[in-house]
Write an enzyme that holds these catalytic residues in place. Structure first.
Site, PDB file in Angstrom:
ATOM      1  CB  SER A 259      29.173  14.378 -45.476  1.00 32.15           C
ATOM      2  OG  SER A 259      29.091  13.366 -46.451  1.00 32.15           O
TER       3      SER A 259
ATOM      4  CG  ASN B 227      30.562   1.373 -44.976  1.00 35.55           C
ATOM      5  OD1 ASN B 227      29.983   2.443 -45.161  1.00 35.55           O
ATOM      6  ND2 ASN B 227      29.985   0.332 -44.418  1.00 35.55           N
TER       7      ASN B 227
ATOM      8  CB  THR C 215      66.194  27.052 -16.004  1.00 33.56           C
ATOM      9  OG1 THR C 215      66.807  27.715 -14.904  1.00 33.56           O
ATOM     10  CG2 THR C 215      67.281  26.354 -16.818  1.00 33.56           C
ATOM     11  CG  HIS C 216      62.952  27.832 -12.996  1.00 32.32           C
ATOM     12  ND1 HIS C 216      62.073  26.923 -12.473  1.00 32.32           N
ATOM     13  CD2 HIS C 216      64.171  27.234 -12.940  1.00 32.32           C
ATOM     14  CE1 HIS C 216      62.726  25.844 -12.083  1.00 32.32           C
ATOM     15  NE2 HIS C 216      64.000  25.994 -12.366  1.00 32.32           N
TER      16      HIS C 216
ATOM     17  CB  SER D 208      47.293  49.591 -31.748  1.00 34.04           C
ATOM     18  OG  SER D 208      46.221  50.202 -31.069  1.00 34.04           O
TER      19      SER D 208
ATOM     20  CE  LYS E 115      50.134  47.822 -28.385  1.00 32.23           C
ATOM     21  NZ  LYS E 115      50.485  46.954 -27.283  1.00 32.23           N
TER      22      LYS E 115
ATOM     23  CG  ASN F 141      50.052  45.183 -31.249  1.00 28.38           C
ATOM     24  OD1 ASN F 141      50.802  45.571 -30.352  1.00 28.38           O
ATOM     25  ND2 ASN F 141      48.871  45.714 -31.481  1.00 28.38           N
TER      26      ASN F 141
ATOM     27  CD  GLU G 132      49.583  38.846 -29.871  1.00 26.06           C
ATOM     28  OE1 GLU G 132      49.155  39.149 -28.764  1.00 26.06           O
ATOM     29  OE2 GLU G 132      49.511  39.616 -30.850  1.00 26.06           O
TER      30      GLU G 132
ATOM     31  CD  GLN H  91      28.357  12.075 -43.168  1.00 22.33           C
ATOM     32  OE1 GLN H  91      28.082  11.172 -43.940  1.00 22.33           O
ATOM     33  NE2 GLN H  91      27.480  13.015 -42.834  1.00 22.33           N
TER      34      GLN H  91
ATOM     35  CE  LYS I 258      34.421  11.807 -45.014  1.00 20.51           C
ATOM     36  NZ  LYS I 258      33.786  11.249 -43.796  1.00 20.51           N
TER      37      LYS I 258
HETATM   38  N1  ARG Z   1      29.509  10.020 -46.096  1.00 29.23           N
HETATM   39  C1  ARG Z   1      29.882   8.828 -45.396  1.00 29.23           C
HETATM   40  C2  ARG Z   1      31.097   9.127 -44.496  1.00 29.23           C
HETATM   41  O1  ARG Z   1      31.693  10.132 -44.688  1.00 29.23           O
HETATM   42  C3  ARG Z   1      30.273   7.759 -46.371  1.00 29.23           C
HETATM   43  C4  ARG Z   1      30.018   6.392 -45.889  1.00 29.23           C
HETATM   44  C5  ARG Z   1      28.588   6.163 -45.726  1.00 29.23           C
HETATM   45  N2  ARG Z   1      28.284   4.814 -45.453  1.00 29.23           N
HETATM   46  C6  ARG Z   1      27.086   4.395 -45.048  1.00 29.23           C
HETATM   47  N3  ARG Z   1      26.924   3.144 -44.857  1.00 29.23           N
HETATM   48  N4  ARG Z   1      26.097   5.237 -44.865  1.00 29.23           N
HETATM   49  O2  ARG Z   1      31.420   8.389 -43.609  1.00 29.23           O
END
Ligand code: ARG
Length: 457
Positions: free
Chosen positions: A23, A110, A155-156, A277, A283, A285, A290, A322, A325
């Site tokens: 990650s 964790n 409205t509408h 355009s 044009k 735009n 958008e 994980q 993120k």
């Molecule tokens: N890279 C992991 C995450 O983003 C970190 C935690 C990993 N923990 C584990 N027990 N493998 O969640």
């Protein structure tokens, strides 16, 4: 170099597993918060005499060096160390040797990753709150500048009744005001310390979580270690708050698109915020608006992603998490850019005041005022509605406007009409005569501006 968890393993991790589980390619964004959290953790370990002051100082010095290296772009992030946490820990061990291995005492990745994400979101969310405030101020400012401009209210998407442009703008200001409060509320639940929950069960070592919370300026310490390492509600809340304010942004965007069309011609968008355009030279735009409407889709998608990732997970931490993120990062990037673009574009929108007024004046937009006139003379509303409907039909059939009708014509529909009816059928009179709290009269609009400004202070 060996992986920090390699102790019980005899075989090397296969390449595909490294690729699949890593990650660091995206969570390296958390480096600052990871180091900040580790420094606070080391200070606590030393204060509690779990590690010596000397070792803590070495660890902190090493972490600060790594901080500078990353800041200066000199740090090499390595996929074989999976994530940002192990990349920094490995670099620390390379710098200061075995002592570096004391940092991960009474901690797990964790609770560490939960901490990093909270620190990251806390900072971003504060910025987003400021951006929302800024949009509110921009809209209030535009409302104040357009206090006497009348436009058709819809409205509408059918012309309904005349309203003040300021009232319309303030409707958006109120949406963003609720959005800001929602995000502020979500910040309360982001700002809670999970560190010290360890893997899931806590630790036998005499840690001091309150001290860490103080160092990292958290409002509170989480109360259940299992919940703390498996909770992503704070991220979900942020994603849903974002999805909701993107609803509002997409609605503003849609009106900007609609209103800048030849058909409406209510506004002119600034050149700097439109594009041409490649084939049609005439044009101009509304691409920025958008894209605001379009990017709303990915923000909803990110919320869906995390909801689905979290659904049905058994306690406590699971590696699925994980995947939290990228949706969070993408939402932060998207909403910040979008809010900034909107803040810059809105004040440059030019309103076609004459066109707004002329459009408000057409299509019998004050018919309801006539019905209410009759109500004040004692006619039940349904009957008044019926009489007014007939007047409108009479106008359509005779190609007349409400103001063109002679008093005798009015009287032919109801004897209750008097000369004063003409004081109620103009659009300015119609707007001015609104009395109810929260209505579109200049008096009431000024009041809502005042009260919103007070909340913004
Ligand atoms: N890279 C992991 C995450 O983003 C970190 C935690 C990993 N923990 C584990 N027990 N493998 O969640």
């Amino acid at each position: 170099m060996k992986k920090p968890w390699a102790g019980r393993f005899t075989e090397k991790t296969s390449k595909i597993v490294e690729q699949y589980t890593e990650s660091v390619s995206f969570d390296k964004r958390l480096w600052k918060y990871d180091i900040e959290g580790s420094i606070a953790h080391a200070k606590m370990l030393s204060k509690q005499s779990i590690i010596s002051k000397k070792d803590a100082d070495k660890i902190i010095k090493g972490l600060k060096e790594i901080y500078r290296e990353i800041e200066e772009g000199k740090f090499r992030f390595r996929q074989e160390f999976e994530d940002i946490h192990m990349n920094i820990e490995a670099a620390l061990m390379e710098k200061i040797g075995e002592i570096g291995g004391r940092l991960h005492t009474a901690r797990s990745r964790n609770d560490q990753v939960a901490l990093d994400l909270r620190l990251y979101l806390r900072e971003e969310v504060r910025e987003i709150i400021d951006l929302l405030k800024n949009i509110e101020k921009t809209l209030v400012d535009m409302a104040e500048k357009n206090l006497n401009v009348i436009m058709p209210g819809y409205t509408h998407l059918q012309r309904a009744q005349p309203v003040l442009l300021a009232h319309h703008l303030m409707a958006y200001a109120h949406m963003f005001d609720r959005d800001r409060m929602r995000v502020e509320d979500c910040l309360k639940r982001i700002n809670i310390l999970p560190l010290g929950s360890c893997a899931l069960a806590g630790t036998t070592l005499p840690i001091n979580r309150r001290y860490v919370a103080e160092l990292l300026k958290f409002d509170a310490v989480s109360e259940n270690s299992m919940d703390s390492v498996s909770d992503r509600d704070f991220a979900l809340e942020f994603l849903s708050c974002s999805a909701i304010f993107m609803v509002h942004i997409s609605r503003v965007a849609e009106e900007l698109i609609l209103w800048s069309s030849e058909e409406f011609s209510f506004i002119e968008l600034p050149d700097a915020f439109t594009t041409g355009s490649s084939i049609m030279p005439q044009k101009k735009n509304p691409d920025v608006a958008e894209l605001m409407r379009g990017k709303t889709g990915r923000v909803y998608g990110n919320l869906m992603s995390l909801l689905i990732i979290m659904k049905g997970l058994p306690l406590a931490y699971n590696r699925d998490m994980q995947e939290d993120k990228e949706p969070v990062f993408d939402t932060v990037d998207t909403v910040k850019l979008t809010l900034n673009a909107l803040i810059q574009m809105l004040p440059k929108v030019k309103f076609n005041i004459k066109r707004l007024k002329d459009t408000a004046d057409a299509a019998f937009s004050t018919a309801t005022d006539i019905a209410e006139y009759l109500v004040r003379k004692g006619v039940p509303f349904r009957t008044a509605h019926e009489i007014t409907g007939k007047i409108v039909r009479h106008c359509i059939e005779n190609k007349k406007r409400l103001s063109d009708l002679a008093i005798s014509e009015y009287k032919s529909f109801s004897a209750l009409f008097g000369q004063d009816i003409y004081n109620f059928i103009g659009i300015t009179e119609s707007v001015n005569a609104k009395k109810s709290y929260g209505s579109t009269s200049p008096e009431m609009v000024k009041e809502q501006i005042k009260s919103l400004k007070k909340r913004l202070r």
